[in-house]
Scaffold this motif. Structure first.
Motif, PDB file in Angstrom:
ATOM      1  N   ASN A 131     -40.833-102.557 -61.335  1.00 37.92           N
ATOM      2  CA  ASN A 131     -42.047-103.363 -61.454  1.00 37.92           C
ATOM      3  C   ASN A 131     -42.159-104.311 -60.263  1.00 37.92           C
ATOM      4  OD1 ASN A 131     -43.726-105.752 -62.514  1.00 37.92           O
ATOM      5  ND2 ASN A 131     -44.100-104.108 -63.984  1.00 37.92           N
ATOM      6  N   LYS A 132     -41.046-104.905 -59.867  1.00 39.66           N
ATOM      7  CA  LYS A 132     -41.039-105.797 -58.701  1.00 39.66           C
ATOM      8  C   LYS A 132     -41.334-105.041 -57.414  1.00 39.66           C
ATOM      9  CE  LYS A 132     -37.886-109.126 -60.741  1.00 39.66           C
ATOM     10  NZ  LYS A 132     -36.520-109.644 -60.764  1.00 39.66           N
ATOM     11  N   GLN A 133     -41.060-103.723 -57.399  1.00 40.80           N
ATOM     12  CA  GLN A 133     -41.329-102.900 -56.221  1.00 40.80           C
ATOM     13  C   GLN A 133     -42.770-102.399 -56.184  1.00 40.80           C
ATOM     14  OE1 GLN A 133     -38.787-102.972 -54.028  1.00 40.80           O
ATOM     15  NE2 GLN A 133     -37.802-104.125 -55.655  1.00 40.80           N
ATOM     16  N   GLY A 134     -43.547-102.748 -57.205  1.00 42.49           N
ATOM     17  CA  GLY A 134     -44.957-102.391 -57.199  1.00 42.49           C
ATOM     18  C   GLY A 134     -45.356-101.267 -58.144  1.00 42.49           C
ATOM     19  N   LEU A 135     -44.401-100.691 -58.870  1.00 45.48           N
ATOM     20  CA  LEU A 135     -44.756 -99.663 -59.841  1.00 45.48           C
ATOM     21  C   LEU A 135     -45.352-100.323 -61.071  1.00 45.48           C
ATOM     22  CD1 LEU A 135     -42.257 -98.299 -58.172  1.00 45.48           C
ATOM     23  CD2 LEU A 135     -42.477 -96.597 -59.966  1.00 45.48           C
ATOM     24  N   LYS A 136     -46.286 -99.638 -61.697  1.00 44.90           N
ATOM     25  CA  LYS A 136     -46.955-100.144 -62.892  1.00 44.90           C
ATOM     26  C   LYS A 136     -46.705 -99.195 -64.055  1.00 44.90           C
ATOM     27  CE  LYS A 136     -48.901-103.429 -60.564  1.00 44.90           C
ATOM     28  NZ  LYS A 136     -48.076-104.586 -60.368  1.00 44.90           N
ATOM     29  N   ILE A 137     -46.553 -99.754 -65.237  1.00 43.15           N
ATOM     30  CA  ILE A 137     -46.410 -98.933 -66.442  1.00 43.15           C
ATOM     31  C   ILE A 137     -47.782 -98.347 -66.758  1.00 43.15           C
ATOM     32  CG2 ILE A 137     -45.909 -98.938 -68.913  1.00 43.15           C
ATOM     33  CD1 ILE A 137     -43.968-101.305 -68.304  1.00 43.15           C
ATOM     34  N   VAL A 138     -47.839 -97.014 -66.831  1.00 39.73           N
ATOM     35  CA  VAL A 138     -49.108 -96.352 -67.124  1.00 39.73           C
ATOM     36  C   VAL A 138     -49.138 -95.769 -68.532  1.00 39.73           C
ATOM     37  CG1 VAL A 138     -49.714 -95.887 -64.734  1.00 39.73           C
ATOM     38  CG2 VAL A 138     -48.378 -94.207 -66.002  1.00 39.73           C
ATOM     39  N   ARG A 139     -47.962 -95.591 -69.138  1.00 32.69           N
ATOM     40  CA  ARG A 139     -47.943 -95.034 -70.485  1.00 32.69           C
ATOM     41  C   ARG A 139     -46.592 -95.280 -71.149  1.00 32.69           C
ATOM     42  NH1 ARG A 139     -50.092 -89.646 -70.055  1.00 32.69           N
ATOM     43  NH2 ARG A 139     -48.147 -89.075 -69.043  1.00 32.69           N
ATOM     44  N   LYS A 140     -46.618 -95.542 -72.434  1.00 31.67           N
ATOM     45  CA  LYS A 140     -45.417 -95.540 -73.263  1.00 31.67           C
ATOM     46  C   LYS A 140     -45.434 -94.238 -74.035  1.00 31.67           C
ATOM     47  CE  LYS A 140     -45.336-100.528 -73.846  1.00 31.67           C
ATOM     48  NZ  LYS A 140     -45.397-101.646 -74.780  1.00 31.67           N
ATOM     49  N   GLN A 141     -44.309 -93.532 -74.031  1.00 32.66           N
ATOM     50  CA  GLN A 141     -44.260 -92.220 -74.662  1.00 32.66           C
ATOM     51  C   GLN A 141     -42.873 -91.956 -75.222  1.00 32.66           C
ATOM     52  OE1 GLN A 141     -45.472 -90.045 -71.190  1.00 32.66           O
ATOM     53  NE2 GLN A 141     -43.393 -89.671 -70.513  1.00 32.66           N
ATOM     54  N   SER A 142     -42.712 -90.816 -75.859  1.00 35.63           N
ATOM     55  CA  SER A 142     -41.409 -90.373 -76.368  1.00 35.63           C
ATOM     56  C   SER A 142     -41.049 -89.070 -75.677  1.00 35.63           C
ATOM     57  CB  SER A 142     -41.464 -90.148 -77.875  1.00 35.63           C
ATOM     58  OG  SER A 142     -41.725 -91.351 -78.551  1.00 35.63           O
ATOM     59  N   ASP A 143     -39.764 -88.919 -75.354  1.00 31.78           N
ATOM     60  CA  ASP A 143     -39.318 -87.665 -74.747  1.00 31.78           C
ATOM     61  C   ASP A 143     -39.058 -86.632 -75.842  1.00 31.78           C
ATOM     62  OD1 ASP A 143     -36.822 -88.279 -75.825  1.00 31.78           O
ATOM     63  OD2 ASP A 143     -35.875 -88.686 -73.899  1.00 31.78           O
ATOM     64  N   GLU A 144     -38.512 -85.485 -75.446  1.00 26.03           N
ATOM     65  CA  GLU A 144     -38.274 -84.397 -76.396  1.00 26.03           C
ATOM     66  C   GLU A 144     -37.231 -84.736 -77.460  1.00 26.03           C
ATOM     67  OE1 GLU A 144     -35.902 -84.151 -72.768  1.00 26.03           O
ATOM     68  OE2 GLU A 144     -38.055 -83.984 -73.017  1.00 26.03           O
ATOM     69  N   MET A 145     -36.416 -85.756 -77.213  1.00 25.92           N
ATOM     70  CA  MET A 145     -35.405 -86.202 -78.187  1.00 25.92           C
ATOM     71  C   MET A 145     -35.885 -87.410 -78.978  1.00 25.92           C
ATOM     72  SD  MET A 145     -32.865 -84.093 -77.712  1.00 25.92           S
ATOM     73  CE  MET A 145     -31.437 -84.895 -78.384  1.00 25.92           C
ATOM     74  N   GLU A 146     -37.179 -87.741 -78.842  1.00 23.99           N
ATOM     75  CA  GLU A 146     -37.816 -88.883 -79.515  1.00 23.99           C
ATOM     76  C   GLU A 146     -37.327 -90.239 -79.009  1.00 23.99           C
ATOM     77  OE1 GLU A 146     -40.523 -88.602 -81.439  1.00 23.99           O
ATOM     78  OE2 GLU A 146     -40.358 -86.472 -81.010  1.00 23.99           O
TER      79      GLU A 146
END
Length: 51
Positions: free
Chosen positions: A26-41
């Motif tokens: 986040n400090k490097q400039g990336l932004k959270i675009v989605r919260k999700q679950s992987d294949e293992m939940e």
């Protein structure tokens, strides 16, 4: 003509519990675009950076 156009795009996934990585990117400039679950939940963030 688009010969002088360059695109850089980066997507990263991080487990929700890995707050140190989320904070760092986040400090490097990336932004959270989605919260999700992987294949293992496992809960994760999809983070994006692009120019």
């Amino acid at each position: 003509m688009l010969s002088n156009v360059s695109m850089i795009h980066l997507l990263l996934k991080f487990m929700l519990e890995n707050q140190a990585a989320v904070s760092f990117y986040n400090k490097q400039g990336l932004k959270i675009v989605r919260k999700q679950s992987d294949e293992m939940e496992n809960k994760e963030y999809l983070m994006q950076w692009g120019k």
